[in-house]
Design a protein around this motif. Structure first.
Motif, mmCIF file in Angstrom:
data_model
loop_
_atom_site.group_PDB
_atom_site.id
_atom_site.type_symbol
_atom_site.label_atom_id
_atom_site.label_comp_id
_atom_site.label_asym_id
_atom_site.label_seq_id
_atom_site.Cartn_x
_atom_site.Cartn_y
_atom_site.Cartn_z
ATOM 1 N N ASP A 2 -10.316 -8.522 14.426
ATOM 2 C CA ASP A 2 -9.481 -9.978 14.837
ATOM 3 C C ASP A 2 -8.569 -9.537 15.811
ATOM 4 O O ASP A 2 -7.775 -10.313 16.352
ATOM 5 C CB ASP A 2 -8.575 -10.187 13.540
ATOM 6 C CG ASP A 2 -9.616 -11.129 12.572
ATOM 7 O OD1 ASP A 2 -10.210 -11.696 12.807
ATOM 8 O OD2 ASP A 2 -8.750 -11.033 11.550
ATOM 9 N N CYS A 3 -9.029 -8.438 16.690
ATOM 10 C CA CYS A 3 -8.115 -7.973 17.635
ATOM 11 C C CYS A 3 -8.040 -8.975 18.929
ATOM 12 O O CYS A 3 -6.865 -8.871 19.719
ATOM 13 C CB CYS A 3 -8.180 -6.705 18.211
ATOM 14 S SG CYS A 3 -9.950 -6.586 18.998
ATOM 15 N N THR A 4 -8.901 -9.861 19.143
ATOM 16 C CA THR A 4 -9.101 -10.709 20.094
ATOM 17 C C THR A 4 -8.781 -12.411 19.534
ATOM 18 O O THR A 4 -9.323 -13.105 20.302
ATOM 19 C CB THR A 4 -10.265 -10.655 21.032
ATOM 20 O OG1 THR A 4 -11.444 -11.067 20.189
ATOM 21 C CG2 THR A 4 -10.223 -9.296 21.554
ATOM 22 N N SER A 5 -8.302 -12.135 18.439
ATOM 23 C CA SER A 5 -8.121 -13.580 17.637
ATOM 24 C C SER A 5 -6.542 -14.173 18.101
ATOM 25 O O SER A 5 -5.745 -13.395 17.886
ATOM 26 C CB SER A 5 -8.455 -13.395 16.348
ATOM 27 O OG SER A 5 -9.586 -13.371 16.217
ATOM 28 N N PHE A 6 -6.477 -15.349 18.424
ATOM 29 C CA PHE A 6 -4.987 -16.073 18.041
ATOM 30 C C PHE A 6 -5.066 -16.798 17.087
ATOM 31 O O PHE A 6 -5.884 -17.778 16.558
ATOM 32 C CB PHE A 6 -4.932 -16.814 19.291
ATOM 33 C CG PHE A 6 -3.626 -17.720 19.654
ATOM 34 C CD1 PHE A 6 -2.684 -17.051 19.796
ATOM 35 C CD2 PHE A 6 -3.445 -19.041 19.051
ATOM 36 C CE1 PHE A 6 -1.267 -17.684 20.133
ATOM 37 C CE2 PHE A 6 -2.166 -19.654 19.065
ATOM 38 C CZ PHE A 6 -1.310 -19.084 19.718
ATOM 39 N N PHE A 7 -3.865 -16.634 16.303
ATOM 40 C CA PHE A 7 -4.113 -17.244 14.780
ATOM 41 C C PHE A 7 -3.025 -18.533 14.806
ATOM 42 O O PHE A 7 -2.094 -18.674 15.055
ATOM 43 C CB PHE A 7 -3.493 -16.296 13.752
ATOM 44 C CG PHE A 7 -4.124 -15.062 13.567
ATOM 45 C CD1 PHE A 7 -5.450 -15.219 12.646
ATOM 46 C CD2 PHE A 7 -3.974 -13.735 14.209
ATOM 47 C CE1 PHE A 7 -6.312 -13.867 12.597
ATOM 48 C CE2 PHE A 7 -4.690 -12.653 14.081
ATOM 49 C CZ PHE A 7 -5.803 -12.733 13.213
ATOM 50 N N LEU A 8 -3.688 -19.577 13.816
ATOM 51 C CA LEU A 8 -2.747 -20.514 13.565
ATOM 52 C C LEU A 8 -2.711 -20.718 12.036
ATOM 53 O O LEU A 8 -3.513 -20.435 11.517
ATOM 54 C CB LEU A 8 -3.648 -21.925 13.895
ATOM 55 C CG LEU A 8 -3.789 -22.202 15.471
ATOM 56 C CD1 LEU A 8 -4.451 -23.440 15.712
ATOM 57 C CD2 LEU A 8 -2.426 -22.224 16.313
ATOM 58 N N THR A 9 -1.557 -21.263 11.764
ATOM 59 C CA THR A 9 -1.156 -21.664 10.150
ATOM 60 C C THR A 9 -1.024 -23.120 10.058
ATOM 61 O O THR A 9 -1.136 -23.756 11.146
ATOM 62 C CB THR A 9 0.286 -21.071 9.849
ATOM 63 O OG1 THR A 9 1.161 -21.377 10.674
ATOM 64 C CG2 THR A 9 0.104 -19.420 9.919
ATOM 65 N N ASP A 10 -0.877 -23.574 8.949
ATOM 66 C CA ASP A 10 -0.649 -24.852 8.900
ATOM 67 C C ASP A 10 0.513 -25.528 9.708
ATOM 68 O O ASP A 10 0.265 -26.517 10.356
ATOM 69 C CB ASP A 10 -0.366 -25.434 7.371
ATOM 70 C CG ASP A 10 -1.469 -25.301 6.459
ATOM 71 O OD1 ASP A 10 -2.573 -24.979 6.994
ATOM 72 O OD2 ASP A 10 -1.391 -26.021 5.338
ATOM 73 N N TYR A 11 1.770 -24.826 9.796
ATOM 74 C CA TYR A 11 2.865 -25.132 10.232
ATOM 75 C C TYR A 11 2.525 -25.140 12.120
ATOM 76 O O TYR A 11 2.535 -25.960 12.708
ATOM 77 C CB TYR A 11 3.745 -24.163 10.303
ATOM 78 C CG TYR A 11 5.168 -24.564 11.022
ATOM 79 C CD1 TYR A 11 6.132 -25.524 10.501
ATOM 80 C CD2 TYR A 11 5.517 -24.100 12.158
ATOM 81 C CE1 TYR A 11 7.125 -25.842 11.087
ATOM 82 C CE2 TYR A 11 6.394 -24.501 12.976
ATOM 83 C CZ TYR A 11 7.587 -25.334 12.490
ATOM 84 O OH TYR A 11 8.560 -25.553 13.094
ATOM 85 N N LEU A 12 1.897 -24.116 12.517
ATOM 86 C CA LEU A 12 1.280 -24.008 13.942
ATOM 87 C C LEU A 12 0.327 -25.259 14.335
ATOM 88 O O LEU A 12 0.484 -25.497 15.292
ATOM 89 C CB LEU A 12 0.913 -22.608 14.245
ATOM 90 C CG LEU A 12 1.875 -21.539 14.345
ATOM 91 C CD1 LEU A 12 1.344 -20.313 14.590
ATOM 92 C CD2 LEU A 12 3.054 -21.809 15.311
ATOM 93 N N CYS A 13 -0.356 -25.380 13.409
ATOM 94 C CA CYS A 13 -1.311 -26.704 13.706
ATOM 95 C C CYS A 13 -0.367 -28.000 14.002
ATOM 96 O O CYS A 13 -0.674 -28.828 14.833
ATOM 97 C CB CYS A 13 -2.539 -26.740 12.583
ATOM 98 S SG CYS A 13 -3.740 -25.715 12.399
#
Length: 216
Positions: free
Chosen positions: A123-134
């Motif tokens: 995952d080192c090149t992944s940008f994460f989203l959560t419900d809130y960030l969506c």
């Protein structure tokens, strides 16, 4: 219940004897867990979610909330990861004698800290989203980073990422669509992972004295 980025500060719930000081980006999930498990003894006080763009503000703001609340609660816990403070939040909490949830950030404890660590290389090149960030992608990411005003910044911020990983707390078709749209807007691949509330529910449950029902 869904707090916009500008509404998170000073949110409180209930008249309990245990205070949870939290990031505003976690407010909805915390309230959902309180209601799901009938944890009436928790109060919640949140700091603005947008401070993730300025994490230097977080440690002393948390300290101020701890000191303002001391003597009014039987216990105080902090629902923040390190969240880019470079260890400064942990130093504040050690000085104040207050415990926080484990993990470097909410992506980790929503995933489960052990599971997140196991996928760190992947995952080192992944940008994460959560419900809130969506829900607040445009406000926090596009506007918050100035990309709406200066689109030339997009490759500077996201040029080293390869994909968006949506870590979903709830099974929500609308949010999945928003996450896919965000990936397309940033020119990244897309991956969906349902995490539920992860270690957040376990941490809260262990400090409530009652087991948690964490999934929907």
């Amino acid at each position: 219940m869904d707090l916009a980025p500008s509404q998170a500060q000073d949110f409180k719930r209930g008249r309990g004897d245990v205070l949870l000081i939290a990031c505003g980006a976690l407010a909805r999930e915390i309230v959902d867990l309180i209601e799901l498990n009938d944890w009436r003894h928790f109060d919640v006080s949140c700091l603005p979610a947008k401070w993730h763009n300025t994490p230097a503000l977080i440690p002393e703001a948390v300290r101020a909330k701890i000191r303002a609340a001391r003597g009014r609660y039987s216990a105080i816990y902090v629902l923040y990861g390190d969240c880019g403070t470079g260890g400064k939040l942990d130093r504040v909490l050690a000085e104040e004698g207050v415990e926080r949830i484990g993990g470097p950030h909410c992506y980790s404890f929503f995933s489960g800290n052990e599971a997140f660590a196991e996928r760190e290389a992947e995952d080192c090149t992944s940008f994460f989203l959560t419900d809130y960030l969506c829900r607040h992608f445009d406000k926090l990411i596009i506007e918050g980073l100035g990309i709406d005003r200066h689109p030339e910044l997009l490759p500077l911020y996201f040029g080293n990422y390869e994909k968006i990983v949506y870590l979903a707390q709830t099974d929500d078709e609308t949010l999945r669509e928003k996450a896919q749209e965000a990936a397309e807007r940033l020119g990244l691949a897309y991956e969906y992972r349902f995490t539920g509330y992860g270690d957040l529910s376990g941490f809260m449950g262990a400090r409530s004295g009652r087991p948690s029902s964490s999934q929907r």
